[in-house]
Design an enzyme around this catalytic site. Structure first.
Site, mmCIF file in Angstrom:
data_model
loop_
_atom_site.group_PDB
_atom_site.id
_atom_site.type_symbol
_atom_site.label_atom_id
_atom_site.label_comp_id
_atom_site.label_asym_id
_atom_site.label_seq_id
_atom_site.Cartn_x
_atom_site.Cartn_y
_atom_site.Cartn_z
ATOM 1 N N LYS A 187 28.946 50.417 -33.069
ATOM 2 C CA LYS A 187 28.377 49.974 -34.353
ATOM 3 C C LYS A 187 26.869 50.114 -34.247
ATOM 4 O O LYS A 187 26.193 49.279 -33.677
ATOM 5 C CB LYS A 187 28.770 48.513 -34.621
ATOM 6 C CG LYS A 187 28.904 48.190 -36.077
ATOM 7 C CD LYS A 187 27.742 47.654 -36.857
ATOM 8 C CE LYS A 187 26.628 46.874 -36.390
ATOM 9 N NZ LYS A 187 25.386 47.252 -37.121
ATOM 10 N N GLY A 240 19.712 43.903 -28.759
ATOM 11 C CA GLY A 240 19.144 43.404 -30.007
ATOM 12 C C GLY A 240 18.399 42.108 -29.755
ATOM 13 O O GLY A 240 17.951 41.836 -28.638
ATOM 14 N N SER A 241 18.285 41.310 -30.799
ATOM 15 C CA SER A 241 17.483 40.098 -30.687
ATOM 16 C C SER A 241 18.230 39.007 -29.909
ATOM 17 O O SER A 241 19.460 39.006 -29.833
ATOM 18 C CB SER A 241 17.147 39.584 -32.081
ATOM 19 O OG SER A 241 18.333 39.267 -32.763
ATOM 20 N N THR A 242 17.473 38.079 -29.361
ATOM 21 C CA THR A 242 18.066 36.979 -28.593
ATOM 22 C C THR A 242 18.943 36.122 -29.497
ATOM 23 O O THR A 242 20.026 35.675 -29.105
ATOM 24 C CB THR A 242 16.942 36.154 -27.935
ATOM 25 O OG1 THR A 242 16.254 37.017 -27.026
ATOM 26 C CG2 THR A 242 17.474 34.961 -27.158
ATOM 27 N N GLU A 243 18.480 35.939 -30.721
ATOM 28 C CA GLU A 243 19.249 35.124 -31.675
ATOM 29 C C GLU A 243 20.628 35.740 -31.939
ATOM 30 O O GLU A 243 21.664 35.056 -31.877
ATOM 31 C CB GLU A 243 18.439 35.112 -32.969
ATOM 32 C CG GLU A 243 18.785 34.058 -33.954
ATOM 33 C CD GLU A 243 18.045 34.359 -35.272
ATOM 34 O OE1 GLU A 243 16.971 34.983 -35.253
ATOM 35 O OE2 GLU A 243 18.586 33.968 -36.315
ATOM 36 N N GLY A 245 22.118 37.885 -30.013
ATOM 37 C CA GLY A 245 22.829 37.850 -28.728
ATOM 38 C C GLY A 245 23.610 36.559 -28.557
ATOM 39 O O GLY A 245 24.758 36.549 -28.092
ATOM 40 N N GLU A 262 21.223 42.934 -23.692
ATOM 41 C CA GLU A 262 19.819 43.296 -23.436
ATOM 42 C C GLU A 262 19.065 42.802 -24.657
ATOM 43 O O GLU A 262 19.219 43.334 -25.754
ATOM 44 C CB GLU A 262 19.732 44.812 -23.264
ATOM 45 C CG GLU A 262 18.446 45.248 -22.590
ATOM 46 C CD GLU A 262 17.444 45.785 -23.570
ATOM 47 O OE1 GLU A 262 16.636 44.960 -24.084
ATOM 48 O OE2 GLU A 262 17.450 46.994 -23.830
ATOM 49 N N CYS A 296 11.488 46.217 -26.705
ATOM 50 C CA CYS A 296 11.656 44.886 -26.085
ATOM 51 C C CYS A 296 10.781 44.768 -24.850
ATOM 52 O O CYS A 296 10.482 43.674 -24.404
ATOM 53 C CB CYS A 296 13.099 44.646 -25.671
ATOM 54 S SG CYS A 296 14.282 45.472 -26.668
ATOM 55 N N GLU A 394 8.243 37.077 -30.282
ATOM 56 C CA GLU A 394 8.261 38.532 -30.232
ATOM 57 C C GLU A 394 7.836 39.088 -31.599
ATOM 58 O O GLU A 394 8.489 38.815 -32.605
ATOM 59 C CB GLU A 394 9.676 38.990 -29.879
ATOM 60 C CG GLU A 394 9.754 40.441 -29.502
ATOM 61 C CD GLU A 394 11.147 40.858 -29.045
ATOM 62 O OE1 GLU A 394 12.133 40.297 -29.526
ATOM 63 O OE2 GLU A 394 11.221 41.781 -28.207
HETATM 64 P P1 ADP Z 1 17.126 42.920 -35.836
HETATM 65 O O1 ADP Z 1 16.998 41.506 -36.323
HETATM 66 O O2 ADP Z 1 15.888 43.439 -35.271
HETATM 67 O O3 ADP Z 1 17.753 43.882 -36.816
HETATM 68 P P2 ADP Z 1 19.555 42.351 -34.464
HETATM 69 O O4 ADP Z 1 19.701 41.778 -33.117
HETATM 70 O O5 ADP Z 1 19.976 41.477 -35.609
HETATM 71 O O6 ADP Z 1 18.087 42.854 -34.592
HETATM 72 O O7 ADP Z 1 20.363 43.713 -34.581
HETATM 73 C C1 ADP Z 1 20.813 44.482 -33.495
HETATM 74 C C2 ADP Z 1 22.239 44.938 -33.778
HETATM 75 O O8 ADP Z 1 23.064 43.782 -33.880
HETATM 76 C C3 ADP Z 1 22.420 45.702 -35.089
HETATM 77 O O9 ADP Z 1 23.379 46.731 -34.883
HETATM 78 C C4 ADP Z 1 22.971 44.627 -36.018
HETATM 79 O O10 ADP Z 1 23.743 45.149 -37.070
HETATM 80 C C5 ADP Z 1 23.840 43.840 -35.060
HETATM 81 N N1 ADP Z 1 24.144 42.468 -35.508
HETATM 82 C C6 ADP Z 1 23.384 41.643 -36.261
HETATM 83 N N2 ADP Z 1 24.007 40.455 -36.449
HETATM 84 C C7 ADP Z 1 25.196 40.526 -35.786
HETATM 85 C C8 ADP Z 1 26.285 39.623 -35.578
HETATM 86 N N3 ADP Z 1 26.282 38.412 -36.096
HETATM 87 N N4 ADP Z 1 27.322 40.037 -34.819
HETATM 88 C C9 ADP Z 1 27.322 41.266 -34.268
HETATM 89 N N5 ADP Z 1 26.340 42.160 -34.427
HETATM 90 C C10 ADP Z 1 25.282 41.807 -35.171
#
Ligand code: ADP
Length: 489
Positions: A187, A240-243, A245, A262, A296, A394
């Site tokens: 995805k 992606g972001s820690t939140e 994650g 990561e 990152c 960040e």
């Molecule tokens: P940003 O906020 O910079 O877009 P994210 O960590 O939200 O970074 O996004 C990184 C990836 O995680 C993207 O592919 C996004 O679609 C996906 N993503 C965002 N929210 C969720 C979630 N709740 N569950 C799974 N994947 C997610």
């Protein structure tokens, strides 16, 4: 401004309806995902948008492929397919470069010559692994018994990737996952789905069996969340972001799937007065401005020893003002492109304002650049202190924050005073000090007298809230494998 004429395959790709890639089918969806060109704030194209039901279909395809020819393929043949995919990426680097330039905005020459080329290298490195994934015979202390280990794929892997390096982040996860014998549902980030779709086509063309790689673009909260919580997925690899994650870990508890993460960073980069100041200044500059600060591992907190602070800040400001910034597909080869989206631009500008309100001084940039697209002028802010928002959160944009310090112990303690631990480093000519930095800085990757290097052979990943799991080298194979202990009597 003169824009590059897109390669005919790129024009055709953008003009053709891009369905989800599930097994060897292109699955059309009712809802579509808008792909915005951040250089112009315009719609570049639309692609199919997967939902939870599509994730379900893709997971079934991946499960079937595990039981098919892929599951019984020899290590040699698996390696050869990875090698062929590497060759196909390299042969089509222009297309990868343009697609990344269009949906991410990064300069095409960078996307082509760095992101695509390093993605090809990543597959080539991991192409060597299938034939080297070995178990052990263990000298157990039970008379007459034999014990050995078999290293097997985890199964179906859900890979969720970010938008900052649309091709490279896919390569970092996909290459070891396939080398270890898994099948994948990928995805990609909703902002940047183009090269992931294109890569799925190349994988089929070079001979990967259908269902080994399935690509389902979609929203994080919908397709992403469905993948992370799917009972048929054995492992999730996420960047992606820690939140987000944290959400992924929560979603994964249903079937206790394996997770590797990561996540974000707020890397400290310590520039000592005894460093080679030319090298350290330029290195520290690119440590942040590389990829427009959207990494990152960006050297986001630059600690400069007070005695050289003014001259270093002056140099950084000159360099920032000299950067050329422009559209990803501009015929002129710019240093930097726009940031990824309007919300991201607003967030970065918000940090610049917050930094100034809390006492930061701007010596270059400081605002939006131009009237179209999401351009932020390369910004250098000094007099930043540890408690300021810009020093703690960040920013993920072209904003270099300079803090000053007096002595080494103080610098190391302040560098480590963060919840993140992805990268850190420093610049010094004192070998003893370099050794101390290498043991005392708490981060998964340290760069001493250099910044930003990565290599398919060298482990990469975070400490603390920057995640867990190491994504390259031998450790990446372990991350996408599981060990079976077998006893013989
Ligand atoms: P940003 O906020 O910079 O877009 P994210 O960590 O939200 O970074 O996004 C990184 C990836 O995680 C993207 O592919 C996004 O679609 C996906 N993503 C965002 N929210 C969720 C979630 N709740 N569950 C799974 N994947 C997610």
């Amino acid at each position: 401004m003169k824009l590059l004429e897109p390669h005919r395959d790129v024009s055709a790709f953008l003009a053709t309806s891009q369905g989800l890639r599930i097994a060897d089918a292109r699955v059309e969806t009712g809802a579509l995902l808008d792909v915005i060109d951040p250089s112009f704030d315009t719609l570049a194209t639309q692609v199919a948008m997967g939902s939870a039901e599509h994730i379900d279909e893709a997971v079934s395809a991946a499960r079937q492929a595990l039981a098919g020819p892929w599951g019984s393929m020899t290590a040699h043949d698996r390696g050869q397919l990875l090698w062929r995919l590497a060759d196909a990426i390299e042969a089509n680097k222009q297309i990868f470069g343009e697609l990344d330039a269009i949906d991410n905005g990064k300069p095409m020459h960078v996307a082509r010559d760095v992101d695509a080329v390093y993605s090809a290298r990543h597959f080539r490195y991991f192409a060597g692994w299938p034939s080297k994934i070995e178990g052990k015979t263990i000298p157990v202390s039970s008379p007459g018994k034999m014990n050995l280990t078999k290293v097997e794929p985890v199964g179906v892997c859900g890979l969720i990737t970010p938008w900052n390096y649309p091709t490279l982040m896919v390569a970092w996860k996909l290459a070891p996952a396939l080398a270890a014998g898994n099948t994948v549902v990928l995805k990609p980030a909703e902002q940047t789905p183009l090269t992931a779709l294109y890569l799925a086509d190349l994988a089929l063309q070079v001979g990967f069996p259908p269902g080994v790689l399935n690509v389902v673009p979609g929203l994080g909260r919908d397709a992403g969340a469905a993948l992370a919580s799917h009972p048929g997925v054995d492992k999730v690899g996420f960047t992606g972001s820690t939140e987000t994650g944290r959400r992924i870990v929560e979603s994964s508890v249903g079937n206790l799937k394996k997770v590797s993460l990561e996540l974000g960073g707020k890397a400290a980069n310590i520039l000592f007065a005894d460093a080679d100041l030319d090298k350290a200044g330029a290195g520290s500059f690119w440590a942040l401005f590389g990829n427009n600060g959207q990494s990152c591992t960006a050297g986001a907190r630059l600690f400069v020893q007070r005695s050289v602070r003014d001259q270093v800040v002056e140099r950084l400001a000159e360099m920032a003002k000299a950067l050329s910034v422009g559209p990803g597909m501009d015929a002129a080869a710019h240093d930097l492109g726009p940031v990824i989206s309007r919300p991201q631009m607003d967030k970065v500008l918000g940090y610049i304002n917050a930094g100034q309100a809390q006492g930061g001084e701007i010596v270059a940039g400081g605002g939006q650049q131009g009237e179209t697209g999401y351009f932020v002028s390369p910004t250098v802010m000094h007099s930043v202190t540890d408690d300021m928002t810009v020093a703690r959160e960040e920013i993920f944009g072209p904003v270099l924050c300079v803090l000053d310090f007096d002595d080494e112990d103080e610098a190391i303690a302040r560098a480590n005073d963060t919840d993140f631990g992805l990268a850190a480093g420093g610049w010094t000519r004192d070998l003893d000090r370099a050794m101390r930095l290498s043991s005392q800085l708490k981060a998964g990757t340290l760069w001493i007298n250099t910044w930003g290097d990565t290599d398919a052979a060298s482990p990469f990943g975070g400490m603390k809230q920057s995640g867990y799991g190491r994504e390259m080298g031998e450790e990446a194979i372990a991350l996408y494998s599981q060990t079976k202990s077998v006893w013989f009597g």
